[in-house]
Design a protein around this motif. Sequence first.
Motif, PDB file in Angstrom:
ATOM      1  N   ASN A  91       1.043  -1.170  -0.102  1.00 26.36           N
ATOM      2  CA  ASN A  91       0.018   0.082   0.085  1.00 26.36           C
ATOM      3  C   ASN A  91       0.708   1.176  -0.059  1.00 26.36           C
ATOM      4  O   ASN A  91       0.346   2.129  -0.483  1.00 26.36           O
ATOM      5  N   GLY A  92       1.955   1.409   0.466  1.00 22.52           N
ATOM      6  CA  GLY A  92       2.828   2.423   0.939  1.00 22.52           C
ATOM      7  C   GLY A  92       3.435   2.693  -0.675  1.00 22.52           C
ATOM      8  O   GLY A  92       3.874   3.815  -0.675  1.00 22.52           O
ATOM      9  N   LYS A  93       3.586   2.013  -1.444  1.00 19.33           N
ATOM     10  CA  LYS A  93       4.431   2.123  -2.785  1.00 19.33           C
ATOM     11  C   LYS A  93       3.487   3.147  -3.508  1.00 19.33           C
ATOM     12  O   LYS A  93       3.939   3.505  -4.468  1.00 19.33           O
ATOM     13  N   SER A  94       2.312   3.280  -3.413  1.00 19.58           N
ATOM     14  CA  SER A  94       1.342   4.148  -4.318  1.00 19.58           C
ATOM     15  C   SER A  94       1.528   5.423  -3.918  1.00 19.58           C
ATOM     16  O   SER A  94       0.736   6.410  -4.573  1.00 19.58           O
ATOM     17  N   VAL A  95       2.047   5.907  -2.689  1.00 20.10           N
ATOM     18  CA  VAL A  95       2.253   7.399  -2.412  1.00 20.10           C
ATOM     19  C   VAL A  95       3.793   7.606  -2.061  1.00 20.10           C
ATOM     20  O   VAL A  95       4.610   6.686  -1.972  1.00 20.10           O
ATOM     21  N   PRO A  96       4.113   9.014  -2.194  1.00 16.68           N
ATOM     22  CA  PRO A  96       5.592   9.082  -1.841  1.00 16.68           C
ATOM     23  C   PRO A  96       6.032   8.847  -0.617  1.00 16.68           C
ATOM     24  O   PRO A  96       5.258   8.716   0.378  1.00 16.68           O
ATOM     25  N   LEU A  97       7.415   8.400  -0.597  1.00 17.53           N
ATOM     26  CA  LEU A  97       8.088   8.031   0.735  1.00 17.53           C
ATOM     27  C   LEU A  97       7.806   9.021   1.737  1.00 17.53           C
ATOM     28  O   LEU A  97       7.587   8.527   2.923  1.00 17.53           O
ATOM     29  N   LEU A  98       7.789  10.382   1.365  1.00 16.40           N
ATOM     30  CA  LEU A  98       7.588  11.279   2.610  1.00 16.40           C
ATOM     31  C   LEU A  98       6.371  11.128   3.176  1.00 16.40           C
ATOM     32  O   LEU A  98       6.245  11.305   4.654  1.00 16.40           O
ATOM     33  N   TYR A  99       5.305  10.508   2.435  1.00 18.97           N
ATOM     34  CA  TYR A  99       3.837  10.366   3.483  1.00 18.97           C
ATOM     35  C   TYR A  99       4.171   9.096   4.317  1.00 18.97           C
ATOM     36  O   TYR A  99       3.684   9.428   5.563  1.00 18.97           O
ATOM     37  N   GLY A 100       4.719   8.227   4.114  1.00 13.86           N
ATOM     38  CA  GLY A 100       4.992   7.368   5.087  1.00 13.86           C
ATOM     39  C   GLY A 100       6.030   7.520   6.050  1.00 13.86           C
ATOM     40  O   GLY A 100       5.674   7.217   7.239  1.00 13.86           O
ATOM     41  N   ILE A 101       7.175   8.503   5.780  1.00 15.18           N
ATOM     42  CA  ILE A 101       7.774   8.687   6.865  1.00 15.18           C
ATOM     43  C   ILE A 101       7.148   9.889   7.874  1.00 15.18           C
ATOM     44  O   ILE A 101       7.283   9.545   9.117  1.00 15.18           O
ATOM     45  N   ILE A 102       6.211  10.687   7.525  1.00 16.40           N
ATOM     46  CA  ILE A 102       5.473  11.560   8.152  1.00 16.40           C
ATOM     47  C   ILE A 102       4.350  10.835   9.238  1.00 16.40           C
ATOM     48  O   ILE A 102       4.262  10.683  10.268  1.00 16.40           O
ATOM     49  N   SER A 103       3.893   9.660   8.543  1.00 14.01           N
ATOM     50  CA  SER A 103       2.782   8.764   9.032  1.00 14.01           C
ATOM     51  C   SER A 103       3.580   8.106  10.329  1.00 14.01           C
ATOM     52  O   SER A 103       3.000   7.964  11.369  1.00 14.01           O
TER      53      SER A 103
END
Length: 141
Positions: A91-103
């Motif tokens: 699921n994380g591959k569909s959004v920028p890495l920055l979103y995952g880091i912030i999340s």
Amino acid sequence: VLRDTLEKRGALGQIKARIRAEVFNALDDQSEPRPPLSRENLLINELIREYLEYNKYKYAASVLTAESGQPELPLDRQFLSKELNIVEDTNGKSVPLLYGIISHFLHGGKEESIQNTLPKVSLLNYPKQNLGKAPTERNQK
């Protein structure tokens, strides 16, 4: 009336951004060499570029690339993940890495494993009205 129509379509903001980018390019002095990018700056710039391009901020991304001296070709996402020790779920591959880091940091970095894995929760699950507010105004989950 024309201005209102362009604003409603979202075109006025794009036109202004394009003009800013062109003015910057015209004023940018190419004769002065840029200092070499540090590894950290290269990675940070790439995270920002990925975010800008995902959100269709193409003129902001082009100014970032020109001003920072970032390579024209984006770095490979797998390379970025490896350099930052990020293990993504599908699921994380569909959004920028920055979103995952912030999340990850919004959720206190609570992980079920010892690996440096980003949580499976995405910022996209947050109500859109929450993301635009100051942190103190947001509903606490």
